[in-house]
Design a protein around this motif. Structure first.
Motif, short mmCIF file in Angstrom:
data_model
loop_
_atom_site.label_atom_id
_atom_site.label_comp_id
_atom_site.label_asym_id
_atom_site.label_seq_id
_atom_site.Cartn_x
_atom_site.Cartn_y
_atom_site.Cartn_z
N UNK A 302 -27.77 7.63 1.88
CA UNK A 302 -26.78 7.11 2.55
C UNK A 302 -27.78 5.70 2.68
N UNK A 303 -28.77 5.26 1.72
CA UNK A 303 -29.08 4.03 1.84
C UNK A 303 -28.77 3.59 0.06
N UNK A 304 -28.80 4.09 -0.44
CA UNK A 304 -28.14 3.95 -1.52
C UNK A 304 -26.50 3.78 -2.05
N UNK A 305 -26.49 3.84 -0.73
CA UNK A 305 -24.27 3.83 -0.81
C UNK A 305 -24.57 2.40 0.14
N UNK A 306 -25.01 2.35 0.89
CA UNK A 306 -25.59 0.75 1.71
C UNK A 306 -25.77 -0.22 1.17
N UNK A 307 -27.08 0.28 -0.36
CA UNK A 307 -27.22 -0.87 -0.67
C UNK A 307 -26.10 -1.16 -1.97
N UNK A 309 -23.06 -1.08 -1.06
CA UNK A 309 -22.13 -1.44 -0.84
C UNK A 309 -21.99 -3.17 -0.09
N UNK A 310 -23.32 -3.32 -0.81
CA UNK A 310 -24.17 -4.86 -0.25
C UNK A 310 -23.29 -6.21 0.23
N UNK B 29 -20.31 1.19 6.06
CA UNK B 29 -21.94 2.29 6.19
C UNK B 29 -23.26 0.28 5.88
N UNK B 59 -31.68 -1.04 3.16
CA UNK B 59 -30.93 -0.28 2.14
C UNK B 59 -31.39 -0.46 0.44
N UNK B 60 -31.03 0.51 0.08
CA UNK B 60 -31.79 0.49 -1.65
C UNK B 60 -31.03 -1.18 -2.24
#
Lengths: 438, 366
Positions: A302-307, A309-310, B29, B59-60
């Motif tokens: 979730x965090x890497x997808x969010x990242x 998509x930043x 997301x 986020x990463x």
């Protein structure tokens, strides 16, 4: 019989054209007249079977008996048939008081080609040719049974394409055969060029998504399917055979399944079904999971997808649609392009565009993975008509997922399943998985 | 044909109408802030208010992971504090990855306000497989800690509690759904692991036992491990066996614990506990011989019996029941007042422990 009026009427009825040849042959007391169209007529055959003997055989009666006993020569039927035969490539011969038809059809494109659509690593490598007699011959070679029936018919009000119905009379399901014949007689079409055109006629509305007839270029697959009791259509001028009935599991099977050992074959089959599910649901799942239900991911993901998509300015579904559209354009382009620069297109499109799109922040890294995985999975499906259908149906589920999230994906898959359940192929339910005896 | 077009139109209209029903569920997301852990601390000045702290994962982006920030907010209730917090962040707060709820001890010392855990169960986006724990010195401190080995915010705690990473019998993890169940179930009492933080390190080796209202008892690490024999299927651990002056350690490969309530005989109600330990000698202060294994087993049996008995007695004296003896009793008895009978029985029950150790080898070739 007075042949003069007939001769004249034929000449009058045929439109004058460059390739119509009317030739008179004279030798001593013999006189012969021949009409043919030189573009569709094999002139060497004419030379061998007609002209040479004409000058070699001395007497009139001898030549007449030669013509009567020659297997390629037929006596005149009626005026109408004579004209049709002339257009389809036969030569009309007027000799004494008789009219003969010499079968001198030019059999073009009769070279057997290598398979290009359904490629296998193992097993036979040759496909059908574009000539009907050659194709029938290929099947006869692979299926030397005396119960093999070959019926002939024509489809297309203008094209009058000759079609052969091939089946094993002992193994065929009589219901299916009747349905196929009924189906063929119900087709109203002007130009019939290739069997794929039949697909739309399988439904009353003439709008079909999933093919219920298999189109194959492999003689070995055709022979195996005859043994399984299926009805085969061979179409003149098309290197593809049509197999009926065809259900989902047939579309997912490759010939390699037979040529591999049991477990390898099963494994490949499972991989193919996984590919089918992936390609249908993956883009929709991406939208649903990133925009509605990120809790399904693991925290890391979730965090890497969010990242990733930043930097993306658009919501997930715009991103997906941009990428899918790009992929579709790429695929279409690579078919249209000549083979020599086809690979350049894929490189430029796939690698450079994809890389640039992520760097420009137009789409996320994960998106590239999703789209390319979806595309690759799509190519796993062995029958190309079905693979096209799958390619289209993923958009339907994507649309639902944009508006309803994960529930939409489930709903979409359910509706797709329901649609497939409602289909049947010549009386056989589309989603049946029962094995036939081979 | 016309009929078909009509039907298509109807379907289309319904589909279009349906698009208005989607509400505001659509949120990308990257427009969400993921909470990874929640801390609940008391407010000193006003015991009615709580201090809620949320740890957000950043986020990463480009190999930079384990970035996080914490926001704390006082409020009368958790809900109020969270609403207030929403105005302090730029994105939608998403609890779907919040997997740890840490309470300060003092919240549990007097009576725990049920809303302090019911709020999490009521929230749709809160997963009930989150872990619950007590934080020391404060809950907020636990959130602040950042071990060196951690790659994602709070992930080292998730790994430790979830047994995905370290596997130890000293940690008794407690899930939110189980925590809730234990509050409601007669004869099964809540327990919470205690997370102690020192600088950037964790220590999770104690367990706090609660009755239905408040904290009653805290077990030492060794007692925690012995209690875990009852709660976990074959925990991997090392049992220290005292043999007079000397001692040796059994590395357990399988521990099976069974218990039986024998209460029919009113004069002598007792709980019969059978523990099967399978293992090998890992460490010893004396020379271990293969032929003496039977004797070591006997020593181990006696020693373990004594230790387990002590733990059970301690729990019984505090009148809490984390193992669920009471629930077992209620499950096997159909009388109307079975719960009352059990409440009367439990404080004076005897424990008969029977340990059966099987040491397979000394770990060495002689």
């Amino acid at each position: 019989m007075n042949i003069h009026p007939i001769k004249e009427s034929i000449k009058a009825n045929i439109q004058q054209s460059e390739d119509l040849v009317i030739k008179e042959l004279k030798a001593e007391e013999k006189y012969l007249e021949v009409i043919y169209i030189n573009t569709i007529c094999d002139e060497t055959q004419l030379q061998d079977f007609l002209i040479k003997p004409f000058f070699e055989i001395g007497e009139n009666s001898h030549f007449l008996s030669y013509l009567l006993s020659h297997p390629k020569v037929k006596l005149f039927d009626s005026k109408k048939t004579v004209q049709e035969e002339l257009i389809s490539g036969k030569s009309v011969v007027f000799f004494e008081n008789h009219i003969f038809l010499l079968d001198s059809k030019l059999d073009k494109n009769n070279t057997v080609t290598e398979t290009s659509v359904e490629v296998t690593i193992l097993g036979p490598q040759s496909g059908f040719s574009e000539s009907l007699p050659t194709n029938v011959g290929l099947i006869r070679q692979r299926y030397p049974e005396k119960t093999l029936v070959i019926e002939s018919t024509n489809i297309g009000s203008i094209s009058k394409t000759s079609v052969n119905i091939v089946y094993d009379s002992k193994k065929v399901d009589q219901d299916v055969l009747n349905k196929v014949k009924e189906f063929l007689s119900s087709i109203e079409i002007e130009m019939f060029q290739s069997g794929e055109q039949l697909l739309d006629f399988t439904k009353k509305s003439k709008r079909t998504l999933f093919p219920t007839i298999m189109v194959t270029e492999r003689p070995d697959r055709t022979a195996v399917n005859i043994a399984a009791g299926k009805v085969i259509l061979l179409i003149a001028g098309s290197p593809f055979a049509m197999l009926m009935p065809t259900v989902l599991k047939d579309q997912m099977s490759a010939m390699a399944d037979i040529y591999q050992t049991y477990w390898i074959g099963k494994f490949l089959l499972i991989v193919r079904y996984i590919g089918l599910i992936t390609t249908i649901t993956l883009p929709a799942l991406y939208v649903a999971l990133t925009s509605y239900n990120p809790e399904v991911f693991r925290a890391q993901l979730a965090l890497s997808v969010a990242g990733s998509r930043h930097a993306v300015p658009y919501p997930s579904f715009v991103e997906v649609i941009i990428m899918l559209l790009m992929m579709e354009l790429l695929m279409e382009a690579s078919i249209r392009l000549p083979k020599a620069i086809g690979s350049t297109a894929t490189t430029v499109g796939g690698l450079i565009l994809g890389q640039a799109a992520t760097e420009a922040g137009l789409v996320s890294n994960i998106m590239i993975i999703i789209v390319s995985l979806g595309a690759i999975s799509n190519f796993v499906i062995p029958i190309s008509t079905f693979s096209f259908a799958v390619r289209v149906s993923k958009y339907f589920i994507l649309l639902l997922s944009i508006f309803y999230g994960l529930v939409g994906v489930i709903l979409g898959v359910f509706m797709l399943l329901a649609y497939m359940v409602s289909l049947d192929s010549f009386g056989k339910p589309y989603l049946t998985f029962r094995e036939e005896r081979v | 044909m016309n009929q078909n077009v009509k039907r298509m139109m109807v379907v289309l209209v319904f589909l279009l109408l349906g698009f208005f029903l989607t509400g505001c569920g659509f949120k990308d997301i990257d427009k969400r802030l993921f909470v990874v852990s929640v801390a609940i601390d008391p407010v000193k000045e006003n015991p009615k208010r709580v201090l809620v702290s949320l740890k957000f994962a950043v986020p990463i982006v480009e190999k930079i992971s384990n970035e996080s920030f914490i926001i704390s907010q006082e409020g009368d209730t958790i809900a109020e504090a969270v609403r207030l917090m929403k105005s302090r962040v730029d994105k939608e707060i998403d609890f779907s990855h919040a997997k740890l709820i840490v309470y300060h001890e003092d919240v549990l010392k007097d009576e725990i306000e049920p809303n302090l855990y019911y709020w999490f169960i009521r929230r749709r986006d809160f997963q009930e497989m989150s872990w619950v724990a007590i934080g020391r010195p404060t809950a907020l401190e636990v959130l602040k800690a950042k071990p060196k080995s951690e790659r994602l915010p709070s992930n080292s705690l998730f790994l430790a509690l979830g047994r995905d990473g370290t596997e130890t019998a000293y940690i008794i993890p407690e899930y939110l759904f189980d925590f809730k169940k234990r509050f409601g179930e007669k004869g099964l009492d809540p327990l919470l692991p205690i997370i102690e933080t020192k600088k950037d390190l964790f220590d999770i080796n104690k367990v706090a036992l609660l009755d239905k209202k408040k904290l009653k008892l805290e077990l030492t690490p060794k007692e925690t491990m012995l209690l875990n024999l009852f709660l976990t299927e074959s925990p991997k651990t090392a049992l220290k066996i005292a043999d007079g002056e000397n001692s040796f350690i059994i590395d357990t490969r399988a521990v099976k614990t069974k218990y039986k309530l024998i209460t029919e005989n009113q004069k002598d109600p007792h709980i019969k506990v059978d523990i099967h330990v399978n293992g090998r000698v890992e460490e010893a202060q004396f020379n271990v011989r293969n032929k003496d294994l039977k004797q070591y087993e006997k020593t181990a049996n006696k020693d373990l019996e004594k230790k387990v008995h002590a733990v059970l007695k301690k729990i019984q004296e505090a009148n809490v029941d984390p193992i669920g003896f009471g629930l077992r009793y209620r499950g096997r008895h159909m009388e109307k007042d079975d719960w009352k009978t059990w409440q009367r029985l439990y404080p004076e029950l005897k424990f008969i422990i029977n340990v059966n150790t099987n040491i397979s080898d000394t770990g060495l070739v002689e």
